[in-house]
Scaffold this motif. Sequence first.
Motif, PDB file in Angstrom:
ATOM      1  N   GLU A   1      46.951  67.075  20.647  1.00 33.27           N
ATOM      2  CA  GLU A   1      46.298  65.749  20.656  1.00 33.27           C
ATOM      3  C   GLU A   1      44.896  65.841  20.042  1.00 33.27           C
ATOM      4  O   GLU A   1      44.506  65.011  19.219  1.00 33.27           O
ATOM      5  CB  GLU A   1      46.217  65.224  22.095  1.00 33.27           C
ATOM      6  N   LEU A   2      44.159  66.865  20.464  1.00 34.47           N
ATOM      7  CA  LEU A   2      42.780  67.031  19.951  1.00 34.47           C
ATOM      8  C   LEU A   2      42.766  67.210  18.439  1.00 34.47           C
ATOM      9  O   LEU A   2      41.857  66.736  17.748  1.00 34.47           O
ATOM     10  CB  LEU A   2      42.114  68.244  20.617  1.00 34.47           C
TER      11      LEU A   2
ATOM     12  N   GLN B   1      35.959  61.202  18.832  1.00 28.56           N
ATOM     13  CA  GLN B   1      37.016  61.140  19.861  1.00 28.56           C
ATOM     14  C   GLN B   1      37.057  62.422  20.698  1.00 28.56           C
ATOM     15  O   GLN B   1      37.217  62.369  21.918  1.00 28.56           O
ATOM     16  CB  GLN B   1      38.372  60.883  19.183  1.00 28.56           C
ATOM     17  N   VAL B   2      36.884  63.570  20.024  1.00 26.82           N
ATOM     18  CA  VAL B   2      36.853  64.841  20.766  1.00 26.82           C
ATOM     19  C   VAL B   2      35.653  64.850  21.721  1.00 26.82           C
ATOM     20  O   VAL B   2      35.762  65.243  22.888  1.00 26.82           O
ATOM     21  CB  VAL B   2      36.785  66.056  19.800  1.00 26.82           C
TER      22      VAL B   2
ATOM     23  N   GLU C   1      33.745  53.958  30.398  1.00 30.34           N
ATOM     24  CA  GLU C   1      34.280  54.322  29.073  1.00 30.34           C
ATOM     25  C   GLU C   1      33.459  53.642  27.970  1.00 30.34           C
ATOM     26  O   GLU C   1      33.086  54.255  26.973  1.00 30.34           O
ATOM     27  CB  GLU C   1      35.762  53.909  28.971  1.00 30.34           C
TER      28      GLU C   1
ATOM     29  N   LYS D   1      33.573  62.747  28.899  1.00 27.54           N
ATOM     30  CA  LYS D   1      34.057  61.878  29.997  1.00 27.54           C
ATOM     31  C   LYS D   1      34.336  62.711  31.258  1.00 27.54           C
ATOM     32  O   LYS D   1      34.268  62.202  32.370  1.00 27.54           O
ATOM     33  CB  LYS D   1      35.329  61.115  29.573  1.00 27.54           C
TER      34      LYS D   1
ATOM     35  N   LYS E   1      31.314  55.671  25.158  1.00 28.15           N
ATOM     36  CA  LYS E   1      31.733  55.523  23.752  1.00 28.15           C
ATOM     37  C   LYS E   1      30.606  54.915  22.918  1.00 28.15           C
ATOM     38  O   LYS E   1      30.420  55.256  21.753  1.00 28.15           O
ATOM     39  CB  LYS E   1      33.011  54.690  23.654  1.00 28.15           C
TER      40      LYS E   1
ATOM     41  N   LEU F   1      39.946  70.776  30.577  1.00 29.37           N
ATOM     42  CA  LEU F   1      40.347  69.822  29.537  1.00 29.37           C
ATOM     43  C   LEU F   1      41.667  69.177  29.942  1.00 29.37           C
ATOM     44  O   LEU F   1      42.573  69.875  30.397  1.00 29.37           O
ATOM     45  CB  LEU F   1      40.533  70.547  28.205  1.00 29.37           C
ATOM     46  N   ASP F   2      41.773  67.852  29.762  1.00 28.79           N
ATOM     47  CA  ASP F   2      43.020  67.208  30.180  1.00 28.79           C
ATOM     48  C   ASP F   2      43.795  66.618  28.997  1.00 28.79           C
ATOM     49  O   ASP F   2      44.616  65.737  29.162  1.00 28.79           O
ATOM     50  CB  ASP F   2      42.747  66.153  31.262  1.00 28.79           C
ATOM     51  N   VAL F   3      43.482  67.109  27.778  1.00 31.43           N
ATOM     52  CA  VAL F   3      44.281  66.723  26.612  1.00 31.43           C
ATOM     53  C   VAL F   3      44.739  68.013  25.920  1.00 31.43           C
ATOM     54  O   VAL F   3      44.067  69.037  26.010  1.00 31.43           O
ATOM     55  CB  VAL F   3      43.479  65.869  25.589  1.00 31.43           C
TER      56      VAL F   3
ATOM     57  N   TYR G   1      34.221  62.408  23.139  1.00 34.53           N
ATOM     58  CA  TYR G   1      34.511  61.565  24.299  1.00 34.53           C
ATOM     59  C   TYR G   1      35.402  62.302  25.301  1.00 34.53           C
ATOM     60  O   TYR G   1      35.142  62.277  26.513  1.00 34.53           O
ATOM     61  CB  TYR G   1      35.167  60.236  23.873  1.00 34.53           C
ATOM     62  N   GLU G   2      36.438  62.981  24.813  1.00 32.57           N
ATOM     63  CA  GLU G   2      37.365  63.696  25.705  1.00 32.57           C
ATOM     64  C   GLU G   2      36.648  64.773  26.520  1.00 32.57           C
ATOM     65  O   GLU G   2      37.014  65.064  27.652  1.00 32.57           O
ATOM     66  CB  GLU G   2      38.521  64.325  24.915  1.00 32.57           C
TER      67      GLU G   2
END
Length: 497
Positions: free
Chosen positions: A48-49, A56-57, A71, A63, A75, A42-44, A59-60
């Motif tokens: 942030e999550l 949105q989660v 993107e 991706k 989306k 995970l890069d967030v 997508y994170e």
Amino acid sequence: MMKEILYKSTRSTEGTLKASEAILKGLADDGGLFVPLEIPALDVTVEELSKMTYQQVAYEVMKLYFTDFTEEELKNCINNAYDSKFDTEEIAPLAEVEGTYFLELFHGKTIAFKDMALSILPHLLTTSAKKNGVKNEIVILTATSGDTGKAAMAGFADVPGTRIIVFYPNGGVSPIQEKQMVTQKGDNTYVVAIEGNFDQAQSAVKAIFGDKELAKEMDEKGFQFSSANSINIGRLIPQVAYYVYAYAKLFAEGKVSKDQKINVVVPTGNFGNILAAYYAKNMGLPIDKLICASNENRVLYDFFTTGEYDKNREFILTNSPSMDILISSNLERLIYRIAGDDAEANKKMMEELSKDGKYSITPEMKAKLADFYGNYASEEETAAIIKKIYEETGYVMDTHTAVAASVYEKYKKETKDDNVTVIASTASPFKFTRSVMNAIDPKYDSMGDFELVDELSKIGNVKVPNAIEEIRNAEIRHNNLCEVAGMKDIVKKFLGM
């Protein structure tokens, strides 16, 4: 620049595919399942999550795996999937019951967790087809133990360029599940009951997938197969998202502090849903124990206990039919991983499974299963916990969720572990009304299926879901029955071949 993630078969050392190619194929040519060459981190941050919506989660998470989608493409798939088809804005709400968190994965169109992945799969597939210049019509072929079939048909109904054929075991699904399937609309949908159990249906579907002559014949007629079962990587990855979302939600609500570990309990038959939690853990999500809950078909419990997978046993029809499975297809992805990504070793075990119905893992492999705890719940225990939790809290759960809740009680008693725990609640109680209501009070048994629905709504103080209202008076559109041996002919007939 994000790292490209490629996919390969669990049974071969050669060849890699991009995400869209693996989604399109569904099953590898050698019968293996597609796995990412590595599990991305995970890069967030959880901070942030915690401020993100479900979309949105999702997508994170996605991706990182579907790296050949732009993107915009991804989306688009996500926003088309997680919209007003779900009856709660949150998509996957967490219900706190006696200090445990039930992740309600049943707010989609067919009131079971399969909607979480099957509402996005048609969009992933049609986008993948466009990306790869596929002109053929995509034929989704799937076997179901009750939920996948309906959720897949609801997802694919009238999606241009696709057709879907679903096989289910005659008498092996709940009355509501059956009614949901046989009333399915859409000119591109076809539902068939088979004289056999789910494992026989699943094995026959895999054989049809592997039939080279048929594939050639279909290609000439402008068709190609793909799969909506959890063997498709395009179904597994969307499931990873809801575990990440659940953790972010617990953090947002102050129920866990940063990096605090949680346990996850998953009722499972085919092993896909708990494998998604394992992937989430390997991405860096702070999960401690993965608690695998089985019903009386306790093949996974026995596997975690002994290190031997043995399907040679009586097949038991239970009140949690979606878990009445003796061949857990997705376990192969875990076996491959604990074998050190050794395709040869994995292939040998899968050959033993198909020849002798069993295989054993090495002590080194078993040592890598320390993250997992397996147990099972009997029919009596499942019914008892539905009644107990209803009487103590007013919360009504379905039979599959109850298997998980019962196993979690055993786990707590055995280990005294008091980690914050999330239970994957995989279906609405309205899908299994008779079993649920009988557990609460046997007096309900004299009622008809839809009377029970209204009674459940009253005692649980919950609105009857649309999915049930829709089928109350819906006409039966599919009335097909065949022997296992006749499944291939049925496919050809539906495709006009």
